[in-house]
Write a protein that holds these residues in place. Structure first.
Motif, PDB file in Angstrom:
ATOM      1  N   ILE A  44      -1.035 -37.140  28.868  1.00 55.34           N
ATOM      2  CA  ILE A  44      -1.503 -36.054  27.964  1.00 55.34           C
ATOM      3  C   ILE A  44      -1.207 -34.980  29.385  1.00 55.34           C
ATOM      4  O   ILE A  44      -1.051 -33.883  28.682  1.00 55.34           O
ATOM      5  CB  ILE A  44      -3.391 -36.229  28.315  1.00 55.34           C
ATOM      6  CG1 ILE A  44      -3.509 -37.075  27.378  1.00 55.34           C
ATOM      7  CG2 ILE A  44      -4.084 -35.291  28.288  1.00 55.34           C
ATOM      8  CD1 ILE A  44      -5.011 -37.907  27.402  1.00 55.34           C
ATOM      9  N   SER A  45      -1.073 -34.994  30.873  1.00 57.72           N
ATOM     10  CA  SER A  45      -0.544 -33.794  31.704  1.00 57.72           C
ATOM     11  C   SER A  45       0.629 -33.384  31.081  1.00 57.72           C
ATOM     12  O   SER A  45       0.803 -32.038  30.996  1.00 57.72           O
ATOM     13  CB  SER A  45      -1.403 -34.242  32.825  1.00 57.72           C
ATOM     14  OG  SER A  45      -0.266 -35.457  33.365  1.00 57.72           O
ATOM     15  N   ALA A  46       1.252 -34.254  30.624  1.00 54.55           N
ATOM     16  CA  ALA A  46       2.478 -33.954  30.540  1.00 54.55           C
ATOM     17  C   ALA A  46       2.817 -32.973  29.041  1.00 54.55           C
ATOM     18  O   ALA A  46       3.502 -32.251  28.819  1.00 54.55           O
ATOM     19  CB  ALA A  46       3.734 -34.896  30.011  1.00 54.55           C
ATOM     20  N   ALA A  47       1.637 -33.513  28.557  1.00 50.29           N
ATOM     21  CA  ALA A  47       1.774 -33.409  27.062  1.00 50.29           C
ATOM     22  C   ALA A  47       1.335 -31.181  26.908  1.00 50.29           C
ATOM     23  O   ALA A  47       0.489 -30.824  27.807  1.00 50.29           O
ATOM     24  CB  ALA A  47       1.659 -33.364  26.191  1.00 50.29           C
ATOM     25  N   ASP A  48       2.269 -30.543  26.249  1.00 53.85           N
ATOM     26  CA  ASP A  48       2.028 -29.550  25.595  1.00 53.85           C
ATOM     27  C   ASP A  48       0.212 -29.223  24.632  1.00 53.85           C
ATOM     28  O   ASP A  48      -0.603 -28.347  24.280  1.00 53.85           O
ATOM     29  CB  ASP A  48       3.427 -27.962  25.037  1.00 53.85           C
ATOM     30  CG  ASP A  48       3.624 -28.239  26.288  1.00 53.85           C
ATOM     31  OD1 ASP A  48       3.162 -27.644  27.762  1.00 53.85           O
ATOM     32  OD2 ASP A  48       4.627 -27.522  26.248  1.00 53.85           O
ATOM     33  N   GLU A  49       1.005 -30.198  23.493  1.00 56.13           N
ATOM     34  CA  GLU A  49       0.525 -30.399  22.157  1.00 56.13           C
ATOM     35  C   GLU A  49      -0.355 -31.825  22.149  1.00 56.13           C
ATOM     36  O   GLU A  49       0.478 -32.334  22.280  1.00 56.13           O
ATOM     37  CB  GLU A  49       0.710 -29.414  21.050  1.00 56.13           C
ATOM     38  CG  GLU A  49      -0.333 -30.162  19.529  1.00 56.13           C
ATOM     39  CD  GLU A  49       0.434 -29.275  18.690  1.00 56.13           C
ATOM     40  OE1 GLU A  49       0.163 -28.132  18.067  1.00 56.13           O
ATOM     41  OE2 GLU A  49       0.969 -29.977  18.372  1.00 56.13           O
ATOM     42  N   VAL A  50      -2.098 -31.712  21.417  1.00 54.85           N
ATOM     43  CA  VAL A  50      -2.338 -33.416  21.612  1.00 54.85           C
ATOM     44  C   VAL A  50      -2.982 -32.909  20.220  1.00 54.85           C
ATOM     45  O   VAL A  50      -3.561 -32.336  19.637  1.00 54.85           O
ATOM     46  CB  VAL A  50      -3.417 -33.909  22.180  1.00 54.85           C
ATOM     47  CG1 VAL A  50      -3.504 -35.015  22.545  1.00 54.85           C
ATOM     48  CG2 VAL A  50      -2.884 -33.293  23.823  1.00 54.85           C
ATOM     49  N   GLY A  77      -6.199 -26.094  28.653  1.00 48.16           N
ATOM     50  CA  GLY A  77      -5.261 -25.518  28.518  1.00 48.16           C
ATOM     51  C   GLY A  77      -3.838 -26.145  27.115  1.00 48.16           C
ATOM     52  O   GLY A  77      -2.856 -25.697  26.720  1.00 48.16           O
ATOM     53  N   LYS A  78      -4.335 -27.848  26.633  1.00 50.11           N
ATOM     54  CA  LYS A  78      -3.910 -28.167  26.019  1.00 50.11           C
ATOM     55  C   LYS A  78      -4.096 -26.979  24.881  1.00 50.11           C
ATOM     56  O   LYS A  78      -4.897 -26.557  23.948  1.00 50.11           O
ATOM     57  CB  LYS A  78      -3.822 -29.396  25.686  1.00 50.11           C
ATOM     58  CG  LYS A  78      -4.214 -30.609  26.606  1.00 50.11           C
ATOM     59  CD  LYS A  78      -2.792 -30.605  27.450  1.00 50.11           C
ATOM     60  CE  LYS A  78      -2.687 -30.828  28.574  1.00 50.11           C
ATOM     61  NZ  LYS A  78      -1.375 -30.808  28.980  1.00 50.11           N
ATOM     62  N   ARG A  79      -2.995 -27.524  23.833  1.00 49.31           N
ATOM     63  CA  ARG A  79      -3.174 -26.376  22.374  1.00 49.31           C
ATOM     64  C   ARG A  79      -3.261 -28.408  21.694  1.00 49.31           C
ATOM     65  O   ARG A  79      -2.804 -29.522  21.561  1.00 49.31           O
ATOM     66  CB  ARG A  79      -1.973 -26.704  21.047  1.00 49.31           C
ATOM     67  CG  ARG A  79      -1.384 -25.040  21.396  1.00 49.31           C
ATOM     68  CD  ARG A  79      -0.425 -24.753  20.767  1.00 49.31           C
ATOM     69  NE  ARG A  79       0.559 -25.410  20.446  1.00 49.31           N
ATOM     70  CZ  ARG A  79       1.986 -25.402  21.404  1.00 49.31           C
ATOM     71  NH1 ARG A  79       1.881 -24.975  22.406  1.00 49.31           N
ATOM     72  NH2 ARG A  79       2.923 -26.396  21.694  1.00 49.31           N
ATOM     73  N   VAL A  80      -4.782 -28.021  19.954  1.00 48.72           N
ATOM     74  CA  VAL A  80      -4.762 -29.306  20.322  1.00 48.72           C
ATOM     75  C   VAL A  80      -5.265 -29.652  18.458  1.00 48.72           C
ATOM     76  O   VAL A  80      -5.402 -28.158  17.978  1.00 48.72           O
ATOM     77  CB  VAL A  80      -6.732 -29.255  20.439  1.00 48.72           C
ATOM     78  CG1 VAL A  80      -7.086 -31.026  19.782  1.00 48.72           C
ATOM     79  CG2 VAL A  80      -6.404 -29.600  22.569  1.00 48.72           C
ATOM     80  N   PRO A 114       4.251 -35.678  15.961  1.00 46.61           N
ATOM     81  CA  PRO A 114       3.434 -35.795  17.212  1.00 46.61           C
ATOM     82  C   PRO A 114       4.206 -35.806  18.481  1.00 46.61           C
ATOM     83  O   PRO A 114       4.497 -37.449  18.366  1.00 46.61           O
ATOM     84  CB  PRO A 114       1.776 -35.762  17.235  1.00 46.61           C
ATOM     85  CG  PRO A 114       2.117 -36.568  15.886  1.00 46.61           C
ATOM     86  CD  PRO A 114       3.040 -36.486  15.251  1.00 46.61           C
ATOM     87  N   ALA A 115       4.304 -35.558  19.520  1.00 49.16           N
ATOM     88  CA  ALA A 115       4.911 -35.612  20.853  1.00 49.16           C
ATOM     89  C   ALA A 115       3.569 -37.144  21.380  1.00 49.16           C
ATOM     90  O   ALA A 115       4.562 -37.478  21.980  1.00 49.16           O
ATOM     91  CB  ALA A 115       5.220 -34.433  21.748  1.00 49.16           C
ATOM     92  N   LEU A 116       2.901 -36.704  21.372  1.00 42.43           N
ATOM     93  CA  LEU A 116       1.394 -37.578  21.436  1.00 42.43           C
ATOM     94  C   LEU A 116       0.397 -36.738  20.862  1.00 42.43           C
ATOM     95  O   LEU A 116      -0.043 -36.445  20.026  1.00 42.43           O
ATOM     96  CB  LEU A 116       1.027 -36.973  22.662  1.00 42.43           C
ATOM     97  CG  LEU A 116       0.098 -37.571  23.437  1.00 42.43           C
ATOM     98  CD1 LEU A 116      -0.151 -38.978  23.456  1.00 42.43           C
ATOM     99  CD2 LEU A 116      -0.476 -37.032  24.642  1.00 42.43           C
ATOM    100  N   MET A 117       0.260 -38.254  20.646  1.00 44.67           N
ATOM    101  CA  MET A 117      -1.750 -38.614  19.233  1.00 44.67           C
ATOM    102  C   MET A 117      -2.103 -39.510  19.863  1.00 44.67           C
ATOM    103  O   MET A 117      -1.809 -40.561  20.408  1.00 44.67           O
ATOM    104  CB  MET A 117      -0.718 -38.477  17.991  1.00 44.67           C
ATOM    105  CG  MET A 117      -1.834 -39.318  16.673  1.00 44.67           C
ATOM    106  SD  MET A 117      -0.651 -39.616  15.030  1.00 44.67           S
ATOM    107  CE  MET A 117      -1.797 -39.734  14.375  1.00 44.67           C
ATOM    108  N   ILE A 118      -4.044 -39.138  19.616  1.00 38.91           N
ATOM    109  CA  ILE A 118      -4.421 -40.520  19.313  1.00 38.91           C
ATOM    110  C   ILE A 118      -5.148 -40.272  19.201  1.00 38.91           C
ATOM    111  O   ILE A 118      -5.498 -38.988  18.192  1.00 38.91           O
ATOM    112  CB  ILE A 118      -5.659 -39.164  21.076  1.00 38.91           C
ATOM    113  CG1 ILE A 118      -4.777 -38.786  21.930  1.00 38.91           C
ATOM    114  CG2 ILE A 118      -6.397 -40.484  22.040  1.00 38.91           C
ATOM    115  CD1 ILE A 118      -5.276 -38.000  23.819  1.00 38.91           C
TER     116      ILE A 118
END
Ligand code: AMP
Ligand code: MN
Ligand code: MN
Length: 352
Positions: A44-50, A77-80, A114-118
Motif C-alpha cells: 500500500i505504501s508503494a502505491a499511488d492509486e489503490v 494521499g492515495k488516489r482511491v 490495477p497495480a494494487l487492488m484490495i
C-alpha cells in the motif's frame, strides 16, 4: 487516535481469537501473520492509486469495510477508486446513508489492470462479478475477508475466519496504516459490525466486538440513526411482498423455508435488494433448526439465503452447492426451479 489506543485495538482481537468458536468449514483459520500485515503495508505504501472492490450486491460489511479503508487511504494521499461488479450498478437503498459514496465508480470505470487492488468480504473470485476481469488483470490483489471457505484468490490473503466481520480486519488495517477513526470511518465500520453480528446477537459477538463497537461509538456516531437506516425504512410494498412469502412458508422436519419471485416483487414495484430481510423473519421459527429463503433476482436466478441455529453447518451445505458463507449464515445461487433447488438443498442437508 493516540498510539496506545491503537495498540489496545490491535491487541483487542487476541483474547477473542482464543475464545471464539469454530465457525465451520474445517475450523477457524489461524490469525493473520504479522509478516502478511507487513507485506500489505509495504504494497500500500508503494502505491499511488489503490483500487478497492467488494462482493456483488454488497451488504453493510462489504460496502462499509471498503469505504472505511477508502477514506483512510485517501487521507494518506492515495488516489482511491472503489466499486463492486453488479451488472446494474446501484448502492442498495439501505446503504445509501453510508458516507464515502463519492469514492464509488461503476465497474466500467474501474481500472482494467490495477497495480494494487484490495477486495473486501468476497469469499470467492466469482463473488466479484463484473470485476473478475479487473482482478485477474491486477498486479497485486490483497484479499481482506472473514469467510472460512475463502481459499485466498489474490496475491496476499488477510483472511481471519474468527473475525466477526470483515470490518474488524478493516479497522486493524486502518490502524496499521497509521490512520485514525473519525465519525465517517466509524459509521462505515459500524455498519459492517452491526449487520454481520445480527445486532450483536450472533455467537461471533465476542468481548473484542463490543470493545470495537465502543471505539466506534466514541467517535460520536448515532447508533439509533444507523439502526433506523438499516432496518426501519422499508417501503410499504415490502410488507405486501413479505405477506406473499409468508403465505407460502413451509415447515418440514426442522426446516422452515419459503420463496419470493420476481413476479411478487414486480406486482408491488419492490427492488430485489429490499427482500434481503425476509430470512430474518423466517428464521425466528422455534420448530426449525434451519431456515431458507429463495429470492429470485431480476435475471431470474435464485439467490438462496440459509441460516442455522448452530447444530447444522449451513456454510458447508452451501459450499457443496457452489456457494459460500459461515457456519450459521450462508448462501448460493441456483438456476433450477424452486422444487429442484429445495430437493438438492435437502439432499445436502441430509449429509451435513
Ligand atoms: P445472505 O443470505 O445473502 O445474507 O448471505 C449470507 C452469507 O452467505 C454471506 O456471508 C454471504 O457471503 C454468503 N453468500 C450468500 N450468497 C452467496 C453466493 N451466491 N455465493 C457465495 N456466498 C454467498
Ligand atoms: Mn457480505
Ligand atoms: Mn462479512
Amino acid at each position: 487516535m493516540t498510539p496506545d489506543v491503537r495498540d489496545e485495538a490491535r491487541r483487542a482481537d487476541r483474547p477473542a481469537r482464543a475464545e471464539s468458536r469454530d465457525e465451520g468449514g474445517g475450523g477457524p483459520r489461524s490469525a493473520i501473520a504479522e509478516a502478511d500485515w507487513d507485506r500489505a503495508l509495504r504494497l500500500i505504501s508503494a502505491a499511488d492509486e489503490v483500487a478497492l472492490s467488494c462482493h456483488v450486491t454488497p451488504d453493510g460489511d462489504a460496502l462499509g469495510s471498503m469505504l472505511a479503508v477508502g477514506f483512510a487511504l485517501r487521507s494518506l494521499g492515495k488516489r482511491v477508486v472503489a466499486s463492486f461488479g453488479d451488472r446494474h450498478f446501484a448502492v442498495p437503498r439501505l446503504l445509501r446513508f453510508l458516507p464515502g459514496q463519492e469514492l464509488l465508480v461503476p465497474p466500467e470505470e474501474f481500472p482494467a489492470e490495477p497495480a494494487l487492488m484490495i477486495t473486501f468480504d468476497s469469499s470467492t473470485f466469482e463473488r466479484l462479478g463484473l470485476l473478475r476481469a479487473n482482478t485477474a488483470g491486477a498486479r497485486e490483489v490483497i484479499v481482506v475477508d472473514h469467510h472460512p471457505s475463502n481459499e485466498g484468490f489474490g496475491t496476499l490473503s488477510l483472511i481471519d475466519s474468527t473475525a466477526a466481520a470483515t470490518a474488524v480486519l478493516a479497522e486493524q488495517l486502518i490502524y496499521r496504516l497509521g490512520g485514525r477513526l473519525d465519525r465517517d470511518i466509524a459509521t462505515c465500520l459500524y455498519a459492517g459490525l452491526v449487520t454481520d453480528t445480527g445486532s450483536f446477537r450472533h455467537s461471533s459477538t465476542t468481548p473484542a466486538v463490543h470493545q470495537m463497537a465502543a471505539r466506534l461509538v466514541a467517535t460520536g456516531l448515532r447508533t439509533d440513526e444507523i439502526a433506523r437506516e438499516l432496518w426501519d425504512r422499508s417501503p410499504f410494498s415490502y410488507l405486501k411482498v413479505l405477506a406473499e412469502a409468508l403465505e407460502r412458508v413451509m415447515l418440514e422436519d426442522g426446516l422452515v423455508w419459503t420463496y419470493v419471485t420476481r413476479v411478487d416483487r414486480a406486482a408491488y414495484g419492490l427492488p430485489y435488494a429490499e427482500v434481503e430481510g425476509i430470512i430474518d423473519i423466517v428464521r425466528r421459527t422455534d420448530e426449525a433448526e434451519v431456515a431458507v429463503v429463495l429470492k429470485e433476482d431480476d435475471q431470474g436466478a435464485w439467490q438462496v439465503s440459509t441460516r442455522s441455529k448452530g447444530a447444522v453447518d449451513v456454510g458447508a451445505v452451501c459450499v457443496a452447492l457452489g456457494g459460500g458463507g459461515h457456519h450459521n449464515a450462508a448462501g448460493y445461487t441456483s438456476h433450477d426451479s424452486v422444487e429442484e433447488t429445495m430437493a438438492a438443498f435437502r439432499r445436502e442437508l441430509g449429509k451435513a
